[in-house]
Design an enzyme around this catalytic site. Structure first.
Site, PDB file in Angstrom:
ATOM      1  N   HIS A 229      -3.513   6.025  -0.177  1.00 12.99           N
ATOM      2  CA  HIS A 229      -2.606   5.394  -1.028  1.00 12.99           C
ATOM      3  C   HIS A 229      -3.579   5.184  -2.276  1.00 12.99           C
ATOM      4  O   HIS A 229      -4.054   3.821  -2.477  1.00 12.99           O
ATOM      5  CB  HIS A 229      -2.081   3.850  -0.256  1.00 12.99           C
ATOM      6  CG  HIS A 229      -1.406   3.173  -1.068  1.00 12.99           C
ATOM      7  ND1 HIS A 229      -0.800   1.975  -1.049  1.00 12.99           N
ATOM      8  CD2 HIS A 229      -0.243   3.639  -2.214  1.00 12.99           C
ATOM      9  CE1 HIS A 229      -0.026   1.461  -1.862  1.00 12.99           C
ATOM     10  NE2 HIS A 229       0.584   2.520  -2.416  1.00 12.99           N
TER      11      HIS A 229
ATOM     12  N   ASP B 227      -0.573   6.933  -7.546  1.00  8.93           N
ATOM     13  CA  ASP B 227      -0.109   6.299  -6.238  1.00  8.93           C
ATOM     14  C   ASP B 227      -0.596   6.662  -4.956  1.00  8.93           C
ATOM     15  O   ASP B 227      -1.038   5.997  -3.993  1.00  8.93           O
ATOM     16  CB  ASP B 227       1.400   5.969  -6.289  1.00  8.93           C
ATOM     17  CG  ASP B 227       1.849   5.278  -4.982  1.00  8.93           C
ATOM     18  OD1 ASP B 227       1.210   4.022  -4.720  1.00  8.93           O
ATOM     19  OD2 ASP B 227       2.994   5.528  -4.450  1.00  8.93           O
TER      20      ASP B 227
ATOM     21  N   SER C 100      -0.389  -3.622  -3.022  1.00 10.46           N
ATOM     22  CA  SER C 100       0.571  -4.016  -4.312  1.00 10.46           C
ATOM     23  C   SER C 100       0.172  -5.239  -4.956  1.00 10.46           C
ATOM     24  O   SER C 100      -0.482  -5.996  -4.617  1.00 10.46           O
ATOM     25  CB  SER C 100       2.044  -3.974  -3.540  1.00 10.46           C
ATOM     26  OG  SER C 100       2.064  -5.201  -2.882  1.00 10.46           O
TER      27      SER C 100
ATOM     28  N   ARG D 149      12.766  -0.327 -11.138  1.00 13.55           N
ATOM     29  CA  ARG D 149      11.830   0.824 -11.236  1.00 13.55           C
ATOM     30  C   ARG D 149      12.231   1.432 -12.363  1.00 13.55           C
ATOM     31  O   ARG D 149      13.392   1.801 -12.661  1.00 13.55           O
ATOM     32  CB  ARG D 149      12.007   1.559 -10.154  1.00 13.55           C
ATOM     33  CG  ARG D 149      11.168   0.859  -8.649  1.00 13.55           C
ATOM     34  CD  ARG D 149       9.983   0.674  -8.540  1.00 13.55           C
ATOM     35  NE  ARG D 149       9.560  -0.080  -7.462  1.00 13.55           N
ATOM     36  CZ  ARG D 149       8.340   0.036  -6.953  1.00 13.55           C
ATOM     37  NH1 ARG D 149       7.537   1.401  -7.088  1.00 13.55           N
ATOM     38  NH2 ARG D 149       7.927  -0.609  -5.835  1.00 13.55           N
TER      39      ARG D 149
ATOM     40  N   ARG E 270      11.294  -1.388  -0.176  1.00 24.61           N
ATOM     41  CA  ARG E 270      11.180  -0.804   0.818  1.00 24.61           C
ATOM     42  C   ARG E 270      11.319  -2.042   2.275  1.00 24.61           C
ATOM     43  O   ARG E 270      11.319  -3.075   1.809  1.00 24.61           O
ATOM     44  CB  ARG E 270       9.554  -0.296   0.897  1.00 24.61           C
ATOM     45  CG  ARG E 270       9.322   0.714   0.462  1.00 24.61           C
ATOM     46  CD  ARG E 270       7.956   1.332   0.334  1.00 24.61           C
ATOM     47  NE  ARG E 270       7.021   0.614  -0.284  1.00 24.61           N
ATOM     48  CZ  ARG E 270       6.159  -0.196   0.639  1.00 24.61           C
ATOM     49  NH1 ARG E 270       6.306  -0.309   1.936  1.00 24.61           N
ATOM     50  NH2 ARG E 270       5.325  -1.292  -0.085  1.00 24.61           N
TER      51      ARG E 270
ATOM     52  N   TYR F  18      17.851   2.910  -1.827  1.00 26.75           N
ATOM     53  CA  TYR F  18      16.614   2.753  -2.475  1.00 26.75           C
ATOM     54  C   TYR F  18      15.648   3.647  -2.495  1.00 26.75           C
ATOM     55  O   TYR F  18      15.286   3.979  -1.694  1.00 26.75           O
ATOM     56  CB  TYR F  18      16.293   1.112  -2.300  1.00 26.75           C
ATOM     57  CG  TYR F  18      15.004   0.954  -2.998  1.00 26.75           C
ATOM     58  CD1 TYR F  18      14.942   0.745  -4.294  1.00 26.75           C
ATOM     59  CD2 TYR F  18      13.760   1.174  -2.222  1.00 26.75           C
ATOM     60  CE1 TYR F  18      13.679   0.506  -4.966  1.00 26.75           C
ATOM     61  CE2 TYR F  18      12.717   0.813  -2.795  1.00 26.75           C
ATOM     62  CZ  TYR F  18      12.437   0.537  -4.178  1.00 26.75           C
ATOM     63  OH  TYR F  18      11.417   0.409  -4.915  1.00 26.75           O
TER      64      TYR F  18
ATOM     65  N   LYS G  72       6.451   7.599  -0.093  1.00 29.27           N
ATOM     66  CA  LYS G  72       5.941   7.252   1.496  1.00 29.27           C
ATOM     67  C   LYS G  72       6.004   7.824   2.587  1.00 29.27           C
ATOM     68  O   LYS G  72       5.018   8.003   3.338  1.00 29.27           O
ATOM     69  CB  LYS G  72       6.360   5.791   1.348  1.00 29.27           C
ATOM     70  CG  LYS G  72       6.050   4.869   0.162  1.00 29.27           C
ATOM     71  CD  LYS G  72       4.845   4.833  -0.378  1.00 29.27           C
ATOM     72  CE  LYS G  72       4.610   3.948  -1.688  1.00 29.27           C
ATOM     73  NZ  LYS G  72       2.925   3.813  -2.193  1.00 29.27           N
TER      74      LYS G  72
ATOM     75  N   CYS H 268      -1.911  -5.402  -7.505  1.00 26.18           N
ATOM     76  CA  CYS H 268      -3.277  -5.419  -8.052  1.00 26.18           C
ATOM     77  C   CYS H 268      -3.286  -4.559  -9.257  1.00 26.18           C
ATOM     78  O   CYS H 268      -4.699  -4.396  -9.393  1.00 26.18           O
ATOM     79  CB  CYS H 268      -4.346  -4.941  -6.958  1.00 26.18           C
ATOM     80  SG  CYS H 268      -4.159  -6.232  -5.612  1.00 26.18           S
TER      81      CYS H 268
HETATM   82  C1  OXD Z   1       4.498   0.778  -3.162  1.00 25.16           C
HETATM   83  C2  OXD Z   1       5.120   1.704  -4.150  1.00 25.16           C
HETATM   84  O1  OXD Z   1       5.244  -0.148  -2.629  1.00 25.16           O
HETATM   85  O2  OXD Z   1       4.362   2.587  -4.757  1.00 25.16           O
HETATM   86  O3  OXD Z   1       3.194   0.875  -2.912  1.00 25.16           O
HETATM   87  O4  OXD Z   1       6.323   1.633  -4.534  1.00 25.16           O
HETATM   88 MN    MN Z   2       2.339   2.549  -3.671  1.00 26.16          MN
END
Ligand code: OXD
Ligand code: MN
Length: 593
Positions: free
Chosen positions: A227, A278, A249, A377, A70, A198, A207, A251
């Site tokens: 989130h 997520d 992220s 991913r 991102r 991506y 997102k 965590c």
């Molecule tokens: C993030 C994802 O970046 O879930 O939070 O990919």
């Molecule tokens: Mn996320």
């Protein structure tokens, strides 16, 4: 043509006119159509078909090395007024940005196909779900959207003639990072993404829609897009209670969403069920409680670090019908590999850049020399998950008993504490911060504020977002979920983690649920309620009460300093900061003294 919806037809003709495609294809959701697209992607080299026996229905895709994550600095909230995007978002005037984006995208579908993907975020027809249409020139996007969302004809039937749908326009263009933009126009229900291929930038349901646009819609319509993972915890009596949890992220969100309880709890009959890993959309239900759905239909998870021990269920989810992006290809077996999948790196492999990979050249200090990109991913269908909740497709969602915030803090934040009330919990969420890890370049242990883990995802002024949270609590009244904060990452003097984490986090979840039912005791402190050390079950754990007690304390000086830092951080939000936040800082300071 799949619809007579006038707003859809009008928008599609505008985009068609702009991008000038050779062909056009509506995605129906039928397997035969998707299979044709997979074949085409394999024929052009866009995807590699993997070993059908070992990984049935699985494919590998590589993005350009400049397009692997991102891009927050190129992500914009284009509200009409700049102040409505707030201090945490990049902003541009919508008219100016539309012009810029249309100039970039003009004519770029020539010689290509315009794919039209109708998709539902959430179970089709659920009162908590929302519909979108993504136009793209990428088969990879089509195939990923078909995993991550519910796509096809039924979505258009459900939409009918309504104008309540989100416009998503993606154009790959030249994948030029200088002209890459990920733009949300919240007042127009519109997303435009150019020059990327991506996932996080181009799977517009995730997102861009389910957080940035939906957070704005939730504010306007009285619900919440967060989130957060959602999980169900089943006790030996077969009762299931649900919690939702937000973490920045790195965590361990996906790990918590799919955790396997310690053996002694499994033996007693405890089980954990995954609803989402997520994103949570939450609304007040007919009985006045807060209900959540996972708007997604798959997991777009980080591959490196995922293995049988760290997350058995996530790995199992990737064993069929999965698309891998930027992981390594094992040439001997035609399967995929990534760092920490196991201890046996492939002898003959192609790395994430598409070059032959030699394990001996791997330099631990240069993460990009790894076989798989650190942000590589898997896109895995949720149905593959062995612990998927039976409520996953429920149109009414699951009732939430507790909301949990967390961050990575080597010191300071105790293992767990409960906010004194909803407003106190909103303050706790707004104070979420996490430390940068040693693995990342730059300073270690620097605290980054990430309110509600929504910093890159809130589609409007974050001060207004805090106020929206407070108002939701007023509506929920005594039916509001209890709010908690956890920290799995406390370290001792030698930098070792004190709490074992992973499946053992279940011990903390049990205390949280007991608190929700009024069954567990707690100590009142300046920051909230903490468990007595004997309230956390340590059966079969190599940890003594004293050690546990050491992460269940409130360090007065450290918390006073934390309040100073927060107070300064909150200045950012100016007069849109809820006044109660300042009062709370003052009262916590007083209680600490
Ligand atoms: C993030 C994802 O970046 O879930 O939070 O990919
Ligand atoms: Mn996320």
């Amino acid at each position: 043509m799949m619809t007579k919806n006038p707003t859809v037809l009008k928008w599609l003709s505008e985009i068609r006119e702009l991008v000038q495609p050779d062909k056009e294809m509506w995605i129906t959701g039928e397997e035969a159509q998707l299979e044709e697209l997979r074949k085409e992607a394999v024929a052009t080299g866009e995807m590699i078909k993997l070993n059908e026996e070992k990984l049935p229905g699985c494919y590998l895709h590589r993005t350009k090395p400049n397009d692997v994550a991102r891009v927050e600095d190129r992500t914009f909230i284009c509200s009409r007024k700049k102040e409505n995007a707030g201090p945490t978002n990049n902003w541009c005037d919508p008219q100016e940005m539309y012009k810029r984006l249309y100039d970039i995208a003009r004519g770029t579908y020539r010689g290509r196909t315009m794919y039209i993907i109708p998709f539902s975020m959430g179970p089709i027809g659920s009162p908590l779900a929302k519909i979108g249409i993504e136009v793209t020139d990428s088969i990879y996007v089509v195939l990923n959207m078909a995993i991550m969302t519910r796509v096809g004809t039924k979505v258009m039937e459900t939409l009918g003639d309504s104008n309540d749908w989100v416009r998503g326009f993606h154009a790959k263009c030249d994948v030029d990072p200088e002209k890459r933009y990920i733009c949300q126009f919240p007042e127009d229900n519109t997303i435009i993404s150019v020059n990327s291929a991506y996932g996080g930038n181009v799977l517009l349901g995730k997102k861009c829609f389910a957080l940035r646009i939906a957070s704005y819609q939730g504010w306007k319509e009285g619900w919440m897009a967060e989130h957060m993972l959602i999980l169900g915890i089943e006790n030996p009596k077969g009762e299931i209670k649900y919690v939702a949890a937000a973490f920045p992220s790195a965590c361990g969100k996906t790990n918590l969403a799919m955790l396997i309880p310690p053996k002694y709890l499994r033996d007693k009959g405890y089980k954990v069920w995954t609803v989402g890993d997520d994103i949570a959309w939450m609304r007040i239900g007919p009985d006045g409680r807060l209900y959540a759905i996972n708007p997604e239909n798959g997991f777009f998870g980080v591959a490196p670090g995922t293995n049988e021990h760290s997350n058995f269920n996530a790995l199992a989810s990737t064993r069929k019908n999965t698309i891998f992006t930027n992981v390594a290809l094992d040439l001997d077996t035609n399967t995929v590999w990534w760092e920490k999948l196991n201890e046996n790196p492939p002898k003959h492999a192609i790395d994430w850049r598409g070059n032959p990979w030699d394990p001996s050249k791997y330099d631990k200090n240069d993460k990009l020399s790894a076989a798989a990109h650190p942000n590589s991913r898997f896109t895995a269908p949720a149905v593959n998950c062995p612990c998927l909740s039976s409520e996953f497709n429920s149109t009414s969602g699951v009732p939430i008993s507790a909301l949990i915030f967390g961050g990575r803090r080597a010191k300071l934040a105790p293992l767990v504490y409960q906010a004194k009330d909803w407003a106190g919990g909103v303050f706790v969420g707004a104070s979420v911060s996490s430390e940068t890890t040693a693995a990342a370049a730059g300073a270690v242990g620097v605290v980054r504020h990430d309110p509600m883990a929504m910093l890159p995802f809130c589609g409007y002024h974050m001060g207004d977002y805090f106020t929206h949270w407070l108002e939701m609590g007023e509506k929920l009244g005594d039916k509001a979920p209890k709010i908690f904060h956890v920290n799995w990452f406390r370290q001792d003097e030698n930098g070792n983690f004190i709490w074992p984490g992973f499946g053992d986090n279940m011990r903390v979840l049990n205390w949280i649920l007991d608190r929700c039912e009024g069954k567990a005791d707690a100590v009142e402190t300046a920051i909230g309620y903490l468990p007595h050390p004997e309230d956390i079950d340590l059966t079969d754990l190599d940890m003594d009460r004293e050690t546990l007690a050491s992460i269940l304390t409130v360090d007065k000086d450290a918390w006073l300093a934390e309040m100073d830092g927060l107070s300064e951080y909150f200045d950012k939000f100016g007069d849109r900061l809820p006044p109660s936040f300042r009062e709370r800082i003052a009262s916590i300071r007083k209680d600490l003294q």
